[in-house]
Scaffold this motif. Structure first.
Motif, PDB file in Angstrom:
ATOM      1  N   GLU A 193       5.704  -0.125  -7.598  1.00  0.00           N
ATOM      2  CA  GLU A 193       6.836   0.324  -6.790  1.00  0.00           C
ATOM      3  C   GLU A 193       6.586   1.721  -6.227  1.00  0.00           C
ATOM      4  N   GLN A 194       5.975   2.591  -7.029  1.00  0.00           N
ATOM      5  CA  GLN A 194       5.656   3.931  -6.544  1.00  0.00           C
ATOM      6  C   GLN A 194       4.616   3.872  -5.430  1.00  0.00           C
ATOM      7  N   ALA A 195       3.622   3.009  -5.590  1.00  0.00           N
ATOM      8  CA  ALA A 195       2.599   2.872  -4.548  1.00  0.00           C
ATOM      9  C   ALA A 195       3.206   2.315  -3.264  1.00  0.00           C
ATOM     10  N   ALA A 196       4.117   1.349  -3.407  1.00  0.00           N
ATOM     11  CA  ALA A 196       4.772   0.770  -2.229  1.00  0.00           C
ATOM     12  C   ALA A 196       5.762   1.733  -1.599  1.00  0.00           C
ATOM     13  N   ALA A 197       6.199   2.732  -2.375  1.00  0.00           N
ATOM     14  CA  ALA A 197       7.156   3.747  -1.902  1.00  0.00           C
ATOM     15  C   ALA A 197       8.480   3.123  -1.483  1.00  0.00           C
ATOM     16  N   GLU A 226       1.691  -3.868   1.881  1.00  0.00           N
ATOM     17  CA  GLU A 226       0.428  -4.406   1.356  1.00  0.00           C
ATOM     18  C   GLU A 226      -0.660  -3.340   1.350  1.00  0.00           C
ATOM     19  N   ASP A 227      -0.733  -2.561   2.404  1.00  0.00           N
ATOM     20  CA  ASP A 227      -1.736  -1.494   2.473  1.00  0.00           C
ATOM     21  C   ASP A 227      -1.512  -0.452   1.385  1.00  0.00           C
ATOM     22  N   ARG A 228      -0.272  -0.128   1.122  1.00  0.00           N
ATOM     23  CA  ARG A 228       0.037   0.887   0.108  1.00  0.00           C
ATOM     24  C   ARG A 228      -0.328   0.411  -1.297  1.00  0.00           C
ATOM     25  N   LEU A 282      -4.079   0.862  -5.117  1.00  0.00           N
ATOM     26  CA  LEU A 282      -4.200   0.952  -6.566  1.00  0.00           C
ATOM     27  C   LEU A 282      -5.555   0.399  -7.003  1.00  0.00           C
ATOM     28  N   ALA A 283      -6.229   1.108  -7.903  1.00  0.00           N
ATOM     29  CA  ALA A 283      -7.601   0.757  -8.282  1.00  0.00           C
ATOM     30  C   ALA A 283      -7.756  -0.653  -8.841  1.00  0.00           C
ATOM     31  N   PRO A 284      -6.851  -1.152  -9.694  1.00  0.00           N
ATOM     32  CA  PRO A 284      -7.055  -2.505 -10.237  1.00  0.00           C
ATOM     33  C   PRO A 284      -6.753  -3.627  -9.252  1.00  0.00           C
ATOM     34  N   VAL A 285      -6.128  -3.316  -8.110  1.00  0.00           N
ATOM     35  CA  VAL A 285      -5.635  -4.350  -7.200  1.00  0.00           C
ATOM     36  C   VAL A 285      -6.724  -4.758  -6.212  1.00  0.00           C
TER      37      VAL A 285
END
Length: 256
Positions: A62-66, A82-84, A88-91
């Motif tokens: 959620e933080q990455a998606a903002a 999707e870009d955001r 994340l490294a594991p994604v």
């Protein structure tokens, strides 16, 4: 005798003013509806559904998606989200679907686990196929089909190369590999020692592991437990029943 000219009628004027007024009223009505809509709860994000994540927490995604519940539903596109999250490294891959009204669905596909690593403090971490290290304290049941790395320095670049090689090998071929230890030599800086679950001891190198794995499995399936060397040349020596061969192997490792 002069003829009298007929009186010409002036053309009727169109009601331009009333048409403009109607158009302005229509625009005003649409603007009021838009303001009411974007200030209502129906235009807000009411639910965020996240699936497929294992090493990335829901909070991290959620933080990455903002985005948070209450944000404008039409404030961002699926592609932007999707870009955001993909950062994340594991994604490895992410798919975002927006379902009106208010639902955001995020389907995450993470890089597969290719090995585990046991630290000197006894902490277990998982190594993903892209070289990312993640906490695996709750996934120890997976150790049954993945090798464990021991004795590796935290910043050893060869560890990343090893994970890339392991990522190119099928899970079935990896299932017998129990432990992988670095044993570099002058001739082979990337030399490794592998212990298998079928009690074989294998000396090979990271750079040739992928091309040697089929031959390795063939020996394991047809021979008794022993020492296998797969470098420039491939050799197999069965262990002495009393273990003398296994002891001698440690003395010979430094010669290759």
């Amino acid at each position: 005798m002069s003829a009298q000219m007929p009186v010409l009628k002036e053309p009727g004027r169109k009601r331009v003013g009333s048409s403009k007024l109607l158009f302005i009223l229509l625009l005003l009505f649409i603007a009021i509806l838009a303001v009411l809509f974007f200030n209502s709860s129906i235009s807000k994000i009411s639910e965020i559904q996240i699936e497929g994540n294992r090493f990335s927490t829901q909070e991290e995604i959620e933080q990455a998606a903002a985005i948070v519940i209450g944000d404008a539903f039409f404030g961002t596109t699926s592609g932007m989200l999707e870009d955001r999250v993909s950062a994340l490294a594991p994604v490895e891959k992410v798919t975002v679907t927006k379902v009106f009204p208010g639902v955001i669905k995020i389907l995450v596909q993470e890089y597969p686990v290719v090995a585990f690593e046991l630290s000197d403090e006894g902490e277990m971490t998982a190594l993903l196929s892209n070289g990312t290290t993640v906490d695996a304290s709750n996934d120890q049941l997976m150790l049954i089909d993945k090798p464990v790395l021991t004795g590796w320095a935290a910043n050893d670049p060869l560890k990343g190369e090893l994970t890339k090689q392991l990522a190119q090998i099928s899970a079935k071929q990896l299932s017998d590999l129990s432990e992988i230890i670095p044993i570099p030599s002058n001739a082979y800086p990337d030399r490794i020692l592998i212990y298998t679950r079928t009690r074989f001891e294998v000396i090979t190198a990271i750079s040739v592991l992928k091309e040697k794995i089929d031959a390795l499995n063939a020996v394991i399936e047809t021979q008794e437990p022993g020492k296998i060397t797969m470098l420039l040349a491939d050799t197999y020596v069965p262990f002495d029943p009393e273990g003398s061969e296994n002891m001698d192997s440690g003395q010979k490792e430094t010669t290759q």
